[in-house]
Design an enzyme around this catalytic site. Sequence first.
Site, PDB file in Angstrom:
ATOM      1  N   CYS A  13      37.185  42.286  48.813  1.00 19.15           N
ATOM      2  CA  CYS A  13      38.543  42.727  49.010  1.00 19.15           C
ATOM      3  C   CYS A  13      38.814  44.397  48.986  1.00 19.15           C
ATOM      4  O   CYS A  13      39.924  44.499  49.326  1.00 19.15           O
ATOM      5  CB  CYS A  13      38.750  42.774  47.036  1.00 19.15           C
ATOM      6  SG  CYS A  13      38.823  40.644  46.737  1.00 19.15           S
ATOM      7  N   HIS A  36      44.902  47.854  45.200  1.00 16.65           N
ATOM      8  CA  HIS A  36      44.134  46.325  45.482  1.00 16.65           C
ATOM      9  C   HIS A  36      44.822  45.604  44.656  1.00 16.65           C
ATOM     10  O   HIS A  36      44.729  45.589  42.953  1.00 16.65           O
ATOM     11  CB  HIS A  36      42.483  46.469  45.370  1.00 16.65           C
ATOM     12  CG  HIS A  36      42.418  44.497  45.774  1.00 16.65           C
ATOM     13  ND1 HIS A  36      42.574  43.614  46.161  1.00 16.65           N
ATOM     14  CD2 HIS A  36      41.491  43.871  44.469  1.00 16.65           C
ATOM     15  CE1 HIS A  36      42.163  42.210  45.563  1.00 16.65           C
ATOM     16  NE2 HIS A  36      41.188  42.642  44.562  1.00 16.65           N
ATOM     17  N   ASN A  47      45.440  37.451  44.237  1.00 13.55           N
ATOM     18  CA  ASN A  47      45.038  38.204  44.816  1.00 13.55           C
ATOM     19  C   ASN A  47      44.547  37.515  46.041  1.00 13.55           C
ATOM     20  O   ASN A  47      43.969  36.322  46.409  1.00 13.55           O
ATOM     21  CB  ASN A  47      43.865  38.477  44.232  1.00 13.55           C
ATOM     22  CG  ASN A  47      42.389  39.406  44.597  1.00 13.55           C
ATOM     23  OD1 ASN A  47      42.890  39.326  45.720  1.00 13.55           O
ATOM     24  ND2 ASN A  47      41.561  39.548  43.935  1.00 13.55           N
TER      25      ASN A  47
HETATM   26  C1  LIG Z   1      39.042  36.521  35.126  1.00 18.75           C
HETATM   27  C2  LIG Z   1      40.480  37.206  34.609  1.00 18.75           C
HETATM   28  C3  LIG Z   1      42.044  37.145  34.312  1.00 18.75           C
HETATM   29  C4  LIG Z   1      39.801  36.602  32.336  1.00 18.75           C
HETATM   30  O1  LIG Z   1      41.045  37.032  31.606  1.00 18.75           O
HETATM   31  P1  LIG Z   1      40.528  37.575  29.760  1.00 18.75           P
HETATM   32  O2  LIG Z   1      41.366  38.655  29.665  1.00 18.75           O
HETATM   33  O3  LIG Z   1      39.259  38.294  30.590  1.00 18.75           O
HETATM   34  O4  LIG Z   1      40.485  35.799  29.420  1.00 18.75           O
HETATM   35  P2  LIG Z   1      38.767  35.505  28.989  1.00 18.75           P
HETATM   36  O5  LIG Z   1      37.252  35.166  29.930  1.00 18.75           O
HETATM   37  O6  LIG Z   1      38.262  36.809  27.392  1.00 18.75           O
HETATM   38  O7  LIG Z   1      39.790  33.882  28.558  1.00 18.75           O
HETATM   39  C5  LIG Z   1      39.523  34.022  27.540  1.00 18.75           C
HETATM   40  C6  LIG Z   1      39.641  32.295  26.886  1.00 18.75           C
HETATM   41  O8  LIG Z   1      41.229  32.177  28.481  1.00 18.75           O
HETATM   42  C7  LIG Z   1      40.886  30.662  28.528  1.00 18.75           C
HETATM   43  N1  LIG Z   1      40.743  30.981  30.077  1.00 18.75           N
HETATM   44  C8  LIG Z   1      39.995  31.495  31.058  1.00 18.75           C
HETATM   45  N2  LIG Z   1      41.060  31.478  32.516  1.00 18.75           N
HETATM   46  C9  LIG Z   1      42.140  30.440  31.366  1.00 18.75           C
HETATM   47  C10 LIG Z   1      43.590  29.573  32.488  1.00 18.75           C
HETATM   48  N3  LIG Z   1      43.893  30.037  33.168  1.00 18.75           N
HETATM   49  N4  LIG Z   1      44.077  29.457  31.971  1.00 18.75           N
HETATM   50  C11 LIG Z   1      44.307  29.218  30.437  1.00 18.75           C
HETATM   51  N5  LIG Z   1      42.871  29.661  29.754  1.00 18.75           N
HETATM   52  C12 LIG Z   1      42.343  29.926  30.608  1.00 18.75           C
HETATM   53  C13 LIG Z   1      38.795  30.912  28.618  1.00 18.75           C
HETATM   54  O9  LIG Z   1      38.477  29.448  29.102  1.00 18.75           O
HETATM   55  C14 LIG Z   1      39.157  31.515  27.270  1.00 18.75           C
HETATM   56  O10 LIG Z   1      38.829  30.818  26.195  1.00 18.75           O
HETATM   57  P3  LIG Z   1      38.331  30.779  24.841  1.00 18.75           P
HETATM   58  O11 LIG Z   1      38.469  31.751  24.599  1.00 18.75           O
HETATM   59  O12 LIG Z   1      38.236  29.624  24.038  1.00 18.75           O
HETATM   60  O13 LIG Z   1      36.428  31.046  25.364  1.00 18.75           O
HETATM   61  C15 LIG Z   1      40.353  38.592  33.505  1.00 18.75           C
HETATM   62  O14 LIG Z   1      39.072  38.771  33.337  1.00 18.75           O
HETATM   63  C16 LIG Z   1      39.962  39.479  34.781  1.00 18.75           C
HETATM   64  O15 LIG Z   1      40.815  39.591  35.901  1.00 18.75           O
HETATM   65  N6  LIG Z   1      39.295  39.035  35.893  1.00 18.75           N
HETATM   66  C17 LIG Z   1      38.921  40.020  37.276  1.00 18.75           C
HETATM   67  C18 LIG Z   1      39.179  39.449  38.212  1.00 18.75           C
HETATM   68  C19 LIG Z   1      38.669  39.613  39.219  1.00 18.75           C
HETATM   69  O16 LIG Z   1      37.396  39.476  38.916  1.00 18.75           O
HETATM   70  N7  LIG Z   1      38.564  39.620  40.675  1.00 18.75           N
HETATM   71  C20 LIG Z   1      38.150  39.100  42.195  1.00 18.75           C
HETATM   72  C21 LIG Z   1      37.420  40.423  42.398  1.00 18.75           C
HETATM   73  S1  LIG Z   1      38.500  41.114  43.190  1.00 18.75           S
END
Ligand SMILES: CC(C)(COP(=O)(O)OP(=O)(O)OC[C@H]1O[C@@H](n2cnc3c(N)ncnc32)[C@H](O)[C@@H]1OP(=O)(O)O)[C@@H](O)C(=O)NCCC(=O)NCCS
Length: 361
Positions: free
Chosen positions: A110, A247, A277
């Site tokens: 990215c 980004h 993204n």
């Molecule tokens: C991926 C991301 C959006 C997840 O958000 P979060 O708030 O950390 O969510 P969590 O991983 O804690 O998941 C919370 C819950 O939502 C659920 N969940 C995950 N994706 C879901 C979706 N698309 N729809 C509904 N529920 C979802 C999970 O299973 C979890 O459920 P649980 O609590 O029963 O286990 C966030 O961590 C993020 O943006 N990370 C960086 C992004 C990235 O790496 N980008 C690429 C690099 S450039």
Amino acid sequence: MPNAMITGWGKCLPPAALTNHDLATFMDTNDEWIYSRTGIKQRYISHVDTSALATLAAKRALACAGLKGSDIDMIILGTATPDTLVPNIAATVQAEIGAECAALDINAACSGFLYGLGLATAQIRSGQYKRILVIGAERLAFYLDWSRRDTAVLFGDGAGAVVVEATEQDVGVKAYELNNDPEGREILKTTFGTQMDRLDAESLDFFLQFDGREIFKRAIAGMGGLSQKVLTKLDMTSDDIDIVIPHQANVRIIDTLISKMKIPAEKAFKNIENYGNTSAATVPIALCDALEQGRIKPGQNILTCAFGAGLTSAAMMIKWGERVTPINECDEELPACDKTALEIIEKSVKYFLSKAEKEQA
Ligand SMILES: CC(C)(COP(=O)(O)OP(=O)(O)OC[C@H]1O[C@@H](n2cnc3c(N)ncnc32)[C@H](O)[C@@H]1OP(=O)(O)O)[C@@H](O)C(=O)NCCC(=O)NCCS
């Protein structure tokens, strides 16, 4: 020493939009979860290859700068999803625009576009080249496993490009910092590459794997740390920044970064809602959108930063020049697409859903 100034900009988004509601038709997710956790409403799915998106973005950037392909000395294309690894796809863009020049792809995930802009700046400052095309182009759907709701909802396809020219004016890229944290290699990766066994079908089964929470934390630390270094290098403070073009990986990452840097929220440019993204393409697409929306004014200080697999990170300060409108427009379009986004990904969705079912059984 010449400065490196952006004189042309262009973007290319494929026409087929995949909304959060579309995703919810085959995945256990919903618009409310995706929008509140990421800021994304829709993303585009491409019916053409990465090089076609890159080429049109490049042609639009050239028209914007009032230049022809033959004016370009070098093409640097940031991508983690090239149509072919050999040859590189900067060569495809080069053939399409009719340039006689050096051409290379770089993979800094990215951060690829900002890495490319940093390298282009160094080439221009050294006097080696005068006009360089820097492109970020991706077809991220290539890596997605549509049964994984934690990753599949985040990414989209698209491309953005800029023309950078040598100038004696006191504008353009003022300073930049590039970094990589190899300790984070495992938290964002795909197994696609020569480690795959061509004779083993299972080995060909690659997809994007990541630890979202860990990346979230490291992204803020990486972009924030490098942005501060750039400010210090220039003897500037956060108050001197007019607009931030970060980004676009998650709106909450942007909000946290901006608040930690004590920059007023309204100075952060966000367009992730429309595109998801698009990896190396987010920054140049956001730059184009900010210019189209009149958010960038002559002489403004633009802080731009990114992070990605590696874990790469980049930050750069750009002092914008006088011109905020294109010299010319390019009226070319992508070939027509006769499918919806759901139709484009249908085969892949069926494959991954049935694989997930078999694994659970
Ligand atoms: C991926 C991301 C959006 C997840 O958000 P979060 O708030 O950390 O969510 P969590 O991983 O804690 O998941 C919370 C819950 O939502 C659920 N969940 C995950 N994706 C879901 C979706 N698309 N729809 C509904 N529920 C979802 C999970 O299973 C979890 O459920 P649980 O609590 O029963 O286990 C966030 O961590 C993020 O943006 N990370 C960086 C992004 C990235 O790496 N980008 C690429 C690099 S450039």
